[in-house]
Write an enzyme that holds these catalytic residues in place. Structure first.
Site, mmCIF file in Angstrom:
data_model
loop_
_atom_site.group_PDB
_atom_site.id
_atom_site.type_symbol
_atom_site.label_atom_id
_atom_site.label_comp_id
_atom_site.label_asym_id
_atom_site.label_seq_id
_atom_site.Cartn_x
_atom_site.Cartn_y
_atom_site.Cartn_z
ATOM 1 N N ALA A 74 0.618 -0.974 -0.142
ATOM 2 C CA ALA A 74 -0.197 -0.144 0.351
ATOM 3 C C ALA A 74 0.783 1.266 -0.296
ATOM 4 O O ALA A 74 1.762 0.767 0.371
ATOM 5 C CB ALA A 74 -0.740 -0.138 1.507
ATOM 6 N N SER A 75 0.304 2.265 -0.567
ATOM 7 C CA SER A 75 0.973 3.197 -0.622
ATOM 8 C C SER A 75 2.652 3.397 -1.066
ATOM 9 O O SER A 75 2.577 2.990 -2.290
ATOM 10 C CB SER A 75 0.824 4.171 1.063
ATOM 11 N N GLY A 76 3.096 3.777 -0.366
ATOM 12 C CA GLY A 76 4.742 3.890 -0.947
ATOM 13 C C GLY A 76 5.209 2.082 -1.559
ATOM 14 O O GLY A 76 5.814 2.311 -2.399
ATOM 15 N N GLY A 96 -2.637 -0.949 -2.978
ATOM 16 C CA GLY A 96 -3.196 0.315 -3.652
ATOM 17 C C GLY A 96 -2.466 1.047 -3.000
ATOM 18 O O GLY A 96 -2.256 1.594 -2.284
#
Length: 191
Positions: A74-76, A96
């Protein structure tokens, strides 16, 4: 975590991963490089630096990259997955979270209650911006949100470029998986 380091949990940084990445891309007769990702994210700068290094090595060595998302990408962590040519995960993986988050605490009245006088000396107009011991100022919050929007816009552009898909999806899982290439149930048990 990416870029966030504590004594108990060191974060990923390009400086600490560069040698491992170079070794992975230097394996003789390799047909691809696999990334095993299990990260909720972290520093957008470190995520992007690692992403750029993976893409640079993939182009230089002419090797495809496959990302395997474990529990979380997720994210990074998803930005790292986007460095791959293909993303594979378990149907239950959390993948995601294309966004930017920042948080802090505010303690301006605590110091007063304790009888502590805050003294801060700066040179530069915004050096004490969002200081947790000073009252929050709306213009400082707006400035932070502007920076976050710029980082978010860059992240969205990166995902659209790499995944070549729309990011306008409903929240249903089946459709959400459009940001992936395939979901895969791993074999479990011993042979």
């Amino acid at each position: 975590m990416i870029g966030v380091s504590t004594p108990l949990r060191p974060g990923l940084m390009l400086a600490s991963l560069a040698r491992q990445l170079e070794r992975a891309f230097a394996v003789r007769n390799a047909r691809a490089v696999a990334l095993l990702i299990n990260s909720p994210g972290g520093s957008p700068v470190q995520s992007h630096l690692i992403y750029l290094r993976i893409r640079s090595l993939a182009a230089e060595k002419k090797l495809p990259v496959i990302a395997f998302a474990e529990d979380v990408a997720a994210s990074g962590g998803y930005m790292l997955a986007c460095a791959a040519d293909e993303i594979i995960c378990d149907p239950s993986s959390i993948v995601g979270s294309i966004g930017v988050i920042g948080g802090t605490f505010g303690f301006p009245r605590l110091l007063e209650k304790l009888g502590v006088e805050r003294r801060i000396y700066t040179s530069g107009e915004r050096k004490a911006m969002l200081d947790p011991f000073l009252p929050e100022k709306p213009d400082e919050v707006e400035r932070l949100k502007l920076v976050q929007r710029e980082i978010h816009d860059d992240f969205i552009a990166l995902v659209k470029e790499r995944r070549r898909r729309s990011l306008d999806w409903p929240r249903r899982r089946a459709v959400f998986r459009r940001i992936l290439d395939r979901a895969h149930r791993s074999r479990t048990g011993s042979r």
